[in-house]
Scaffold this motif. Sequence first.
Motif, short mmCIF file in Angstrom:
data_model
loop_
_atom_site.label_atom_id
_atom_site.label_comp_id
_atom_site.label_asym_id
_atom_site.label_seq_id
_atom_site.Cartn_x
_atom_site.Cartn_y
_atom_site.Cartn_z
N GLU A 25 0.81 -1.22 0.00
CA GLU A 25 0.00 0.00 0.00
C GLU A 25 0.85 1.28 0.00
OE1 GLU A 25 -3.51 0.43 0.22
OE2 GLU A 25 -3.71 -1.69 -0.22
N LEU A 26 2.14 1.14 0.27
CA LEU A 26 3.02 2.30 0.43
C LEU A 26 3.68 2.70 -0.88
CD1 LEU A 26 4.78 1.27 3.73
CD2 LEU A 26 2.91 2.90 3.47
N GLU A 27 4.11 3.94 -0.91
CA GLU A 27 4.93 4.41 -2.03
C GLU A 27 6.36 3.94 -1.82
OE1 GLU A 27 4.52 8.61 -2.40
OE2 GLU A 27 2.34 8.51 -2.46
N LYS A 28 7.16 4.08 -2.86
CA LYS A 28 8.51 3.51 -2.84
C LYS A 28 9.41 4.12 -1.76
CE LYS A 28 11.31 1.48 -6.31
NZ LYS A 28 11.65 1.40 -7.70
N ASN A 29 9.47 5.42 -1.65
CA ASN A 29 10.40 6.07 -0.72
C ASN A 29 9.66 6.73 0.44
OD1 ASN A 29 12.70 5.42 -2.23
ND2 ASN A 29 12.31 7.11 -3.62
N CYS A 30 8.98 5.94 1.23
CA CYS A 30 8.24 6.50 2.37
C CYS A 30 9.05 6.33 3.65
CB CYS A 30 6.87 5.85 2.49
SG CYS A 30 6.94 4.13 2.96
N SER A 31 8.66 7.06 4.66
CA SER A 31 9.37 7.00 5.94
C SER A 31 8.81 5.89 6.82
CB SER A 31 9.21 8.34 6.67
OG SER A 31 7.87 8.51 7.07
N ASP A 32 9.53 5.58 7.88
CA ASP A 32 9.10 4.57 8.84
C ASP A 32 7.79 4.99 9.51
OD1 ASP A 32 11.35 3.11 8.22
OD2 ASP A 32 12.47 3.79 9.98
N ASP A 33 7.66 6.27 9.80
CA ASP A 33 6.45 6.78 10.43
C ASP A 33 5.23 6.55 9.56
OD1 ASP A 33 7.89 7.64 12.64
OD2 ASP A 33 8.21 9.65 11.80
N PHE A 34 5.39 6.71 8.26
CA PHE A 34 4.28 6.48 7.35
C PHE A 34 3.91 5.00 7.31
CE2 PHE A 34 2.19 6.24 3.17
CZ PHE A 34 1.22 7.20 3.37
N LEU A 35 4.90 4.13 7.39
CA LEU A 35 4.66 2.68 7.45
C LEU A 35 3.82 2.34 8.67
CD1 LEU A 35 5.29 -0.32 6.61
CD2 LEU A 35 7.25 -0.13 8.13
N VAL A 36 4.19 2.87 9.81
CA VAL A 36 3.46 2.61 11.05
C VAL A 36 2.03 3.14 10.95
CG1 VAL A 36 3.35 3.15 13.51
CG2 VAL A 36 5.52 2.52 12.47
N SER A 37 1.86 4.35 10.45
CA SER A 37 0.52 4.91 10.35
C SER A 37 -0.35 4.13 9.36
CB SER A 37 0.57 6.39 9.99
OG SER A 37 1.10 6.58 8.71
N LYS A 38 0.24 3.62 8.28
CA LYS A 38 -0.52 2.82 7.32
C LYS A 38 -0.94 1.49 7.94
CE LYS A 38 -1.56 3.44 3.48
NZ LYS A 38 -2.83 3.88 2.90
N PHE A 39 -0.04 0.86 8.71
CA PHE A 39 -0.40 -0.38 9.38
C PHE A 39 -1.53 -0.14 10.37
CE2 PHE A 39 -0.24 -3.62 12.61
CZ PHE A 39 -0.07 -4.78 11.88
N GLU A 40 -1.43 0.94 11.11
CA GLU A 40 -2.48 1.29 12.07
C GLU A 40 -3.82 1.51 11.37
OE1 GLU A 40 -3.29 4.57 15.60
OE2 GLU A 40 -1.48 4.71 14.38
N GLU A 41 -3.78 2.13 10.21
CA GLU A 41 -5.00 2.38 9.43
C GLU A 41 -5.62 1.08 8.91
OE1 GLU A 41 -5.68 4.01 4.97
OE2 GLU A 41 -4.45 5.28 6.26
N LEU A 42 -4.77 0.17 8.40
CA LEU A 42 -5.27 -1.07 7.80
C LEU A 42 -5.70 -2.11 8.84
CD1 LEU A 42 -2.64 -1.54 4.95
CD2 LEU A 42 -5.02 -0.83 4.70
N PHE A 43 -5.01 -2.15 9.95
CA PHE A 43 -5.25 -3.19 10.97
C PHE A 43 -5.35 -2.58 12.37
CE2 PHE A 43 -2.59 -4.93 7.54
CZ PHE A 43 -3.48 -5.86 7.02
N PRO A 44 -6.40 -1.83 12.66
CA PRO A 44 -6.50 -1.13 13.94
C PRO A 44 -6.56 -2.07 15.15
CG PRO A 44 -8.54 -0.91 12.71
CD PRO A 44 -7.56 -1.56 11.79
N GLU A 45 -7.20 -3.23 15.02
CA GLU A 45 -7.28 -4.16 16.16
C GLU A 45 -5.89 -4.71 16.51
OE1 GLU A 45 -9.02 -4.89 13.23
OE2 GLU A 45 -10.91 -3.95 13.81
N ASP A 46 -5.12 -5.02 15.48
CA ASP A 46 -3.76 -5.52 15.72
C ASP A 46 -2.87 -4.43 16.29
OD1 ASP A 46 -4.26 -8.14 14.83
OD2 ASP A 46 -4.03 -7.52 12.76
N TRP A 47 -3.08 -3.20 15.86
CA TRP A 47 -2.28 -2.09 16.38
C TRP A 47 -2.51 -1.92 17.87
CZ3 TRP A 47 1.97 0.08 15.35
CH2 TRP A 47 2.33 1.26 15.98
N VAL A 48 -3.76 -2.07 18.31
CA VAL A 48 -4.07 -1.97 19.74
C VAL A 48 -3.32 -3.05 20.51
CG1 VAL A 48 -5.92 -2.22 21.45
CG2 VAL A 48 -6.30 -0.86 19.40
#
Length: 62
Positions: A25-48
């Motif tokens: 789901e991410l672009e090629k040159n994204c930051s680690d923070d964006f990776l974390v926020s995308k994971f949180e968006e896609l899988f909120p139950e797992d993030w909790v």
Amino acid sequence: MSRQRVPKGKVFQKQDEKIIKTLQELEKNCSDDFLVSKFEELFPEDWVKIVKRYEAHERLTP
């Protein structure tokens, strides 16, 4: 008096599949923070679950 411990084992199921989906789901040159926020968006139950495990570890770490 016994020592308290953080539970062992997987924090969330099918983690490889979920991480791969997040990376796709991410672009090629994204930051680690964006990776974390995308994971949180896609899988909120797992993030909790991840946050709870982290907090439990922090409470027990001197």
